[in-house]
Design an enzyme around this catalytic site. Structure first.
Site, PDB file in Angstrom:
ATOM      1  CD  GLU A  49      -3.335  -0.655   1.638  1.00  0.00           C
ATOM      2  OE1 GLU A  49      -3.537   0.564   1.808  1.00  0.00           O
ATOM      3  OE2 GLU A  49      -4.244  -1.434   1.919  1.00  0.00           O
ATOM      4  CG  HIS A 273      -2.524  -4.034   8.035  1.00  0.00           C
ATOM      5  ND1 HIS A 273      -2.653  -5.145   7.641  1.00  0.00           N
ATOM      6  CD2 HIS A 273      -3.614  -3.159   7.575  1.00  0.00           C
ATOM      7  CE1 HIS A 273      -3.642  -5.230   7.001  1.00  0.00           C
ATOM      8  NE2 HIS A 273      -4.435  -3.854   6.788  1.00  0.00           N
TER       9      HIS A 273
END
Length: 398
Positions: A49, A273
């Site tokens: 990402e 995360h």
């Protein structure tokens, strides 16, 4: 056996969507991530990402002193989001773009535009050839219905095939990434059984008493939604570092830990995360042992493949429903064209014409191209899995 070579690898999904402020505090967090990575604690860093190339360039510049070698994988409409940083030379790179990856009309799911893939960086580390693979599977979005379950299974199998065919000459194969798949799911079993990949978290020699390895929707994460904390009170373990060796090496995981949670001195996390940090020890063998046939492992692999084929066939069959709704959408779009013949109401007619044009165009492409491509991808995956399944059955009989 020699004294061994240390190899430490970090994996993190950075949540770096550069549009519409979808990733909170992205610019601040990218600076924090760059500062943390610049400490150079690991040999290799795999990130997901990093959707903006400018974010990658900032990270590359900040980490150049510790990680002189790096590679960004360009794919899809907005990029793959995948990149690798390494202390040792990256001597080659390659990638495979997944054949199915969501739908363009589900704009807020976004995966289709991201060009999900598996990337390979071949790294020469202290005399060892290490293939480092990085990937990011399609997100789940709906934990109950799992609308993209079939897509993630296809991606998992294509990744296994890619590693199998590109990793035969390396000493060690390491895969790091966000699989969007929990350990109890069939996709995890496919990877660990078909490729005999070892999960660093479950094979580590250092026991982590205070942590269960969760990396997503962790309650202590500042970006975790309250609803996710209720649904997943301990979070989810969907980010992994796994490894595989050939007959020339043995490998052990000394420690695997969840790290890069809260930014020091800040009230927010590095990402939504947590990172996975795996410390591996690689030993070269003096002799190549003859491979032994493992009846139990073969049976488990056969069972997993049969289950996955069944799930993918279900996804293939569900395309009939998708095709039906596409045809209904096409009819509705064509019906809007009739509003053009209503007298007066010029503004309504103009809006109707624009909507009809967009609707007809999209539905026609989906009906003639999109669904057909997805059906062919499912069919190809089933055929390839069947080849592998039949090969395993023949091997077991011989």
């Amino acid at each position: 056996m020699d004294g061994g070579t240390d190899f430490r690898i970090l994996n993190l999904n950075c949540w770096g969507i550069p549009y519409l402020n979808l990733s909170k505090l992205r610019k601040e967090r990218m600076l924090d991530i760059a500062e943390e990575l610049a400490k150079g604690a690991c040999d290799v860093v795999c990130l997901q990402e990093i959707w903006s190339v400018s974010d990658f360039e900032r990270l590359r510049t900040a980490c150049m002193g510790k990680y002189p070698y790096s590679h960004y994988f360009h794919s899809g409409v907005i990029g793959s989001g995948l990149c690798v940083f390494s202390k040792s030379p990256i001597v080659g790179a390659f990638y495979h773009h997944y054949s199915v990856n969501g739908y363009p009309h589900r704009i807020f799911h976004g995966d289709w535009f991201g060009g999900k893939m598996v990337g390979l960086c071949q790294i020469l580390h202290h005399g060892l050839t290490i293939n480092v693979y990085v990937t990011h599977f399609h997100a789940e979005y709906n934990h109950t219905d799992k609308p993209y379950h079939g897509h993630r299974l296809v991606q998992a199998f294509e990744m296994c095939q890619f590693i199998e065919h590109t990793g035969q000459t390396s000493h060690v194969n390491v895969i790091a990434g966000d699989f969007n798949t929990e350990p109890e799911e069939i996709g995890y079993k496919l990877i660990t059984k078909l490729l005999e990949m070892k999960d660093s978290w479950t094979t580590q020699t250092c026991i982590q008493d205070a942590c269960d390895g969760s990396t997503s929707d962790v309650p202590s994460n500042s970006f975790t939604k309250p609803s996710a904390s209720i649904r997943f009170p301990k979070g989810k373990r969907i980010d992994y570092v796994m490894y595989q060796v050939n007959d020339e090496c043995d490998i052990e995981c000394l420690e695997s830990s969840v790290t890069m949670g809260r930014v020091p001195g800040k009230d927010y996390n590095f990402s939504d995360h947590e990172a996975v940090d795996a410390k591996l020890k690689i030993h070269k063998k003096e002799k190549k042992p003859l491979p032994e046939f493992d009846e139990k492992s073969s049976s488990e692999c056969i069972q997993v493949l049969e289950d996955v084929i069944g799930d993918i066939k279900t996804g293939h069959d569900n395309l009939k429903t998708v095709q039906l709704w596409t045809r209904i959408g096409l009819i509705i779009s064509l019906s809007l064209c009739l509003l053009w013949f209503i007298p007066h109401f010029d503004k309504i007619k103009l809006v109707a014409l624009v909507l009809a044009t967009l609707g007809v165009s999209y539905m026609f492409v989906m009906a003639t191209v999109g669904i057909r491509m997805e059906r062919k991808a499912y069919t190809e995956c089933i055929n390839n899995m069947t080849l592998k399944l039949n090969s395993l059955k023949r091997e077991r009989k011989s």
